[in-house]
Design a protein around this motif. Structure first.
Motif, PDB file in Angstrom:
ATOM      1  N   PRO A 135       0.821  -1.217   0.000  1.00  0.00           N
ATOM      2  CA  PRO A 135       0.000   0.000   0.000  1.00  0.00           C
ATOM      3  C   PRO A 135       0.853   1.265   0.000  1.00  0.00           C
ATOM      4  O   PRO A 135       2.027   1.239   0.382  1.00  0.00           O
ATOM      5  CB  PRO A 135      -0.779  -0.125   1.308  1.00  0.00           C
ATOM      6  N   PRO A 136       0.279   2.399  -0.437  1.00  0.00           N
ATOM      7  CA  PRO A 136       0.967   3.682  -0.282  1.00  0.00           C
ATOM      8  C   PRO A 136       1.239   3.958   1.203  1.00  0.00           C
ATOM      9  O   PRO A 136       0.522   3.459   2.073  1.00  0.00           O
ATOM     10  CB  PRO A 136      -0.034   4.683  -0.863  1.00  0.00           C
ATOM     11  N   VAL A 167       7.350  11.052  -4.675  1.00  0.00           N
ATOM     12  CA  VAL A 167       8.685  10.875  -4.106  1.00  0.00           C
ATOM     13  C   VAL A 167       9.720  11.212  -5.167  1.00  0.00           C
ATOM     14  O   VAL A 167       9.553  10.872  -6.345  1.00  0.00           O
ATOM     15  CB  VAL A 167       8.887   9.423  -3.620  1.00  0.00           C
ATOM     16  N   ARG A 168      10.790  11.910  -4.752  1.00  0.00           N
ATOM     17  CA  ARG A 168      11.922  12.122  -5.648  1.00  0.00           C
ATOM     18  C   ARG A 168      13.194  11.660  -4.949  1.00  0.00           C
ATOM     19  O   ARG A 168      13.363  11.800  -3.742  1.00  0.00           O
ATOM     20  CB  ARG A 168      12.028  13.584  -6.064  1.00  0.00           C
ATOM     21  N   ILE A 169      14.090  11.077  -5.752  1.00  0.00           N
ATOM     22  CA  ILE A 169      15.327  10.523  -5.233  1.00  0.00           C
ATOM     23  C   ILE A 169      16.478  11.138  -6.019  1.00  0.00           C
ATOM     24  O   ILE A 169      16.494  11.105  -7.258  1.00  0.00           O
ATOM     25  CB  ILE A 169      15.356   8.985  -5.378  1.00  0.00           C
ATOM     26  N   GLU A 170      17.422  11.701  -5.302  1.00  0.00           N
ATOM     27  CA  GLU A 170      18.536  12.398  -5.938  1.00  0.00           C
ATOM     28  C   GLU A 170      19.553  11.391  -6.464  1.00  0.00           C
ATOM     29  O   GLU A 170      20.160  10.638  -5.698  1.00  0.00           O
ATOM     30  CB  GLU A 170      19.190  13.358  -4.952  1.00  0.00           C
ATOM     31  N   LYS A 171      19.689  11.350  -7.799  1.00  0.00           N
ATOM     32  CA  LYS A 171      20.645  10.472  -8.456  1.00  0.00           C
ATOM     33  C   LYS A 171      21.239  11.225  -9.651  1.00  0.00           C
ATOM     34  O   LYS A 171      20.509  11.912 -10.380  1.00  0.00           O
ATOM     35  CB  LYS A 171      19.971   9.194  -8.964  1.00  0.00           C
ATOM     36  N   ASP A 185       5.568   8.413  -8.689  1.00  0.00           N
ATOM     37  CA  ASP A 185       4.256   9.060  -8.552  1.00  0.00           C
ATOM     38  C   ASP A 185       3.643   8.861  -7.175  1.00  0.00           C
ATOM     39  O   ASP A 185       2.924   9.730  -6.677  1.00  0.00           O
ATOM     40  CB  ASP A 185       3.286   8.523  -9.607  1.00  0.00           C
ATOM     41  N   ILE A 186       3.877   7.702  -6.550  1.00  0.00           N
ATOM     42  CA  ILE A 186       3.190   7.360  -5.307  1.00  0.00           C
ATOM     43  C   ILE A 186       4.201   7.169  -4.189  1.00  0.00           C
ATOM     44  O   ILE A 186       5.200   6.462  -4.342  1.00  0.00           O
ATOM     45  CB  ILE A 186       2.358   6.071  -5.469  1.00  0.00           C
ATOM     46  N   GLY A 221       9.038  -6.113  -2.848  1.00  0.00           N
ATOM     47  CA  GLY A 221      10.306  -6.269  -3.528  1.00  0.00           C
ATOM     48  C   GLY A 221      10.226  -6.454  -5.029  1.00  0.00           C
ATOM     49  O   GLY A 221      11.112  -7.071  -5.633  1.00  0.00           O
ATOM     50  N   ASP A 222       9.173  -5.885  -5.656  1.00  0.00           N
ATOM     51  CA  ASP A 222       9.032  -6.070  -7.105  1.00  0.00           C
ATOM     52  C   ASP A 222       9.499  -4.851  -7.900  1.00  0.00           C
ATOM     53  O   ASP A 222       9.312  -4.784  -9.113  1.00  0.00           O
ATOM     54  CB  ASP A 222       7.583  -6.397  -7.465  1.00  0.00           C
ATOM     55  N   GLY A 223      10.093  -3.887  -7.198  1.00  0.00           N
ATOM     56  CA  GLY A 223      10.585  -2.699  -7.869  1.00  0.00           C
ATOM     57  C   GLY A 223       9.536  -1.623  -8.058  1.00  0.00           C
ATOM     58  O   GLY A 223       9.823  -0.559  -8.605  1.00  0.00           O
ATOM     59  N   LEU A 224       8.300  -1.869  -7.600  1.00  0.00           N
ATOM     60  CA  LEU A 224       7.218  -0.891  -7.671  1.00  0.00           C
ATOM     61  C   LEU A 224       6.883  -0.425  -6.267  1.00  0.00           C
ATOM     62  O   LEU A 224       7.038  -1.171  -5.296  1.00  0.00           O
ATOM     63  CB  LEU A 224       5.989  -1.503  -8.352  1.00  0.00           C
ATOM     64  N   TYR A 225       6.361   0.796  -6.146  1.00  0.00           N
ATOM     65  CA  TYR A 225       6.162   1.407  -4.840  1.00  0.00           C
ATOM     66  C   TYR A 225       4.712   1.824  -4.643  1.00  0.00           C
ATOM     67  O   TYR A 225       4.169   2.589  -5.440  1.00  0.00           O
ATOM     68  CB  TYR A 225       7.075   2.629  -4.679  1.00  0.00           C
ATOM     69  N   GLY A 226       4.081   1.324  -3.581  1.00  0.00           N
ATOM     70  CA  GLY A 226       2.732   1.739  -3.212  1.00  0.00           C
ATOM     71  C   GLY A 226       1.688   1.443  -4.259  1.00  0.00           C
ATOM     72  O   GLY A 226       0.663   2.127  -4.339  1.00  0.00           O
ATOM     73  N   GLU A 227       1.913   0.387  -5.064  1.00  0.00           N
ATOM     74  CA  GLU A 227       1.037   0.130  -6.214  1.00  0.00           C
ATOM     75  C   GLU A 227      -0.051  -0.889  -5.936  1.00  0.00           C
ATOM     76  O   GLU A 227      -0.910  -1.106  -6.777  1.00  0.00           O
ATOM     77  CB  GLU A 227       1.876  -0.344  -7.416  1.00  0.00           C
TER      78      GLU A 227
END
Length: 526
Positions: free
Chosen positions: A142-143, A155-159, A195-196, A203-209
């Motif tokens: 969940p989100p 969310v933004r991640i500095e890379k 986006d979320i 652990g599937d590489g997706l976040y809050g989906e």
């Protein structure tokens, strides 16, 4: 004159005591249904005399999402008060219910409402577990509010390889937006954007989906439902949810349904079909009628916006939505009405008004009212931001100014419906017992007897006139006349030669129109 049945459909309100409402109006419940999770919903009805199925229907449906409690409260208030007025002998209520019957399902999604009451976020679902990301697990990711600011945002991640760059707001707002860098022009990125806000719990590489309860009733209707769109909340197949099946079954066996209104919590205005994800377009003849309905709606409510559903809130125009099915699948006049946007008070009267629809309000206007949580860090190199849920995505708890806001307009819907009249245009006596009459039927109502869309999908009901059973005999002419559909102001005529001295009563028939009858007395024809 035929009577019109107004059918109202709304979602259960978590902010109001549904049990108290049910106990206050038990006589209004005519049917019950069970949701996919085993909760119970109810069909209400308010009707005057005569109580029969000959009355056409206006069907109002709302609250298809778990986070839409105010639509239920609005309909429950309307139904209970109208019933009480009728029982108390109020002249206006008696007159209204002599012509129309109102039906309502105040809670199509009681399961979702119960769950959404404890979630400070958007919740369009009905609570049925669903594998949104197709990984074989349900509701496992969940989100989540990572930085604890009360907002589930982005969310933004500095890379150094990130494709996104910061863009400062042009409105002097404390908002830092993100835009994809144009590397060809020499722009630099530096950020990865999600986006979320949430963790990758599975652990599937997706976040809050893949959050709680992933089937949306407003994506489960049969028109334009598409697989694999179900992975976005539409369910395993169209009409998979028992709540949706109840609605579809009710409407498919109700040819008397003349007009459908889908009420939503958000929107602040009226919208008509079709959506941007629909395969059909609204015919121009229907569009003109919809526009006239919208103008009258604005005159009778505090809302000043009328728009196509595809231009409204994003959630209104998904594949498999109710509004498009009601119009392009069932073939009935249908609109959506949203209760909430950015409210203002009239300078002179102090009354609540909504100058703009929900989606027309600028970020500057939203910022001045509800603020914005700009980027804050929850972990080195990672930040989140977003709009507060209440104010932009939910109606604030305890909002009382919406009570009764649609009541007068709902009552006025009776004036929108088709009215079929019949009269003798010409007459001639041919013999002592034989007369020739030219009869004409016309529609003096504001709606066509059927939409142009209903004719296209072969769901229209033609207007018929039948020679009545009597001692008089039809000498020349068809005993049953198919007059087709009638636009506002349209008329058609035919001739009969009748032998006999008895009076006969003739009237057009159509399941979704008011009809007036005509008495023909052969003895009065010269």
């Amino acid at each position: 004159m035929k009577t019109i049945l107004i059918f109202i459909f709304f979602l259960t309100a978590s902010s109001f005591d549904l049990k108290a409402n049910l106990e206050s109006a038990p006589s209004l419940i005519t049917k019950s249904f069970t949701t996919s999770l085993g909760d119970e919903g109810h069909l209400w009805e308010v009707s005057g005399l005569p109580v029969d199925d000959s009355k056409p229907v206006i069907f109002l449906i709302g609250g298809l999402r778990g986070d839409e409690p105010y639509s239920v409260a609005a309909i429950e208030h309307f139904m209970i008060n109208l019933d009480q007025d009728y029982r108390n002998g109020d002249d206006d209520a008696v007159e209204l219910l002599s012509r129309v019957t109102f039906r309502a399902i105040p809670g199509l999604n009681p399961s979702g409402l119960k769950l959404a009451a404890g979630i400070p976020a958007m919740f369009p679902w009905n609570g049925v577990s669903w594998d949104d990301d197709g990984d074989g697990f349900k509701d496992e990711d969940p989100p989540f509010d990572l930085n604890g600011d009360g907002v589930i945002g982005s969310v933004r991640i500095e890379k150094p390889w990130g494709e996104w760059k910061e863009v400062l707001s042009k409105d002097d707002l404390e908002i830092t937006k993100m835009k994809k860098a144009d590397f060809v022009k020499g722009e630099k990125g530096g950020w990865i954007l999600r986006d979320i806000e949430g963790d990758d719990s599975d652990g599937d590489g997706l976040y809050g989906e893949d959050g709680l309860g992933g089937i949306s009733l407003d994506r489960n209707f049969p028109y334009n439902w598409q697989f694999p769109y179900s992975n976005s909340g539409g369910g395993p197949f169209a009409v998979s949810e028992s709540e949706v099946k109840f609605v579809v079954d009710e409407l498919l066996v109700s040819p008397e349904v003349a007009f459908i209104v889908n009420v939503r919590d958000l929107g602040a205005g009226m919208a008509y079909p079709m959506s941007n994800e629909s395969s059909d377009k609204t015919p121009q003849k229907d569009k003109k009628i919809f526009e006239a309905i919208g103008e009258r709606f604005k005159q009778q409510t505090p809302y000043e916006s009328f728009f196509m559903a595809k231009d409204g809130p994003e959630s209104w125009s998904k594949k498999g939505n109710f509004l498009d099915w009601a119009y392009a699948g069932l073939g009935r006049w249908s609109v959506s009405v949203g209760l909430w946007g950015l409210p203002k008070e009239h300078e002179e009267t102090g009354e609540l008004i909504f100058e703009k629809a929900w989606h027309q309000v600028s970020e500057k206007e939203w910022f001045d009212v509800v603020g914005y949580q700009d980027w804050t860090s929850y972990k080195e190199g990672e930040e989140s931001s977003g709009w507060p849920i209440y104010g932009r995505s939910r109606i604030p708890d305890g909002e009382t100014r919406l009570t009764g806001i649609l009541d007068s307009w709902l009552k006025s819907l009776v004036g929108e419906l088709p009215i079929l009249n019949i009269a003798i245009e010409e007459s001639e006596r041919l013999g002592s017992e034989t007369v020739k009459v030219k009869l004409r039927v016309w529609n003096s109502g504001l709606l066509s007897t059927d939409s142009d869309m209903s004719s296209r999908i072969r769901e229209s009901s033609n207007v018929w006139v039948r020679f009545p059973e009597s001692d008089s005999m039809l000498v020349v002419g068809l005993p049953q006349i198919n007059l087709g559909s009638f636009a506002p102001g349209e008329s058609r005529s035919w001739e009969w030669v009748i032998k006999g001295r008895e009076k006969i009563e003739v009237s057009p028939t159509h399941p979704r129109s008011f009809v007036n009858s005509l008495t023909i007395d052969p003895k009065e024809i010269k």
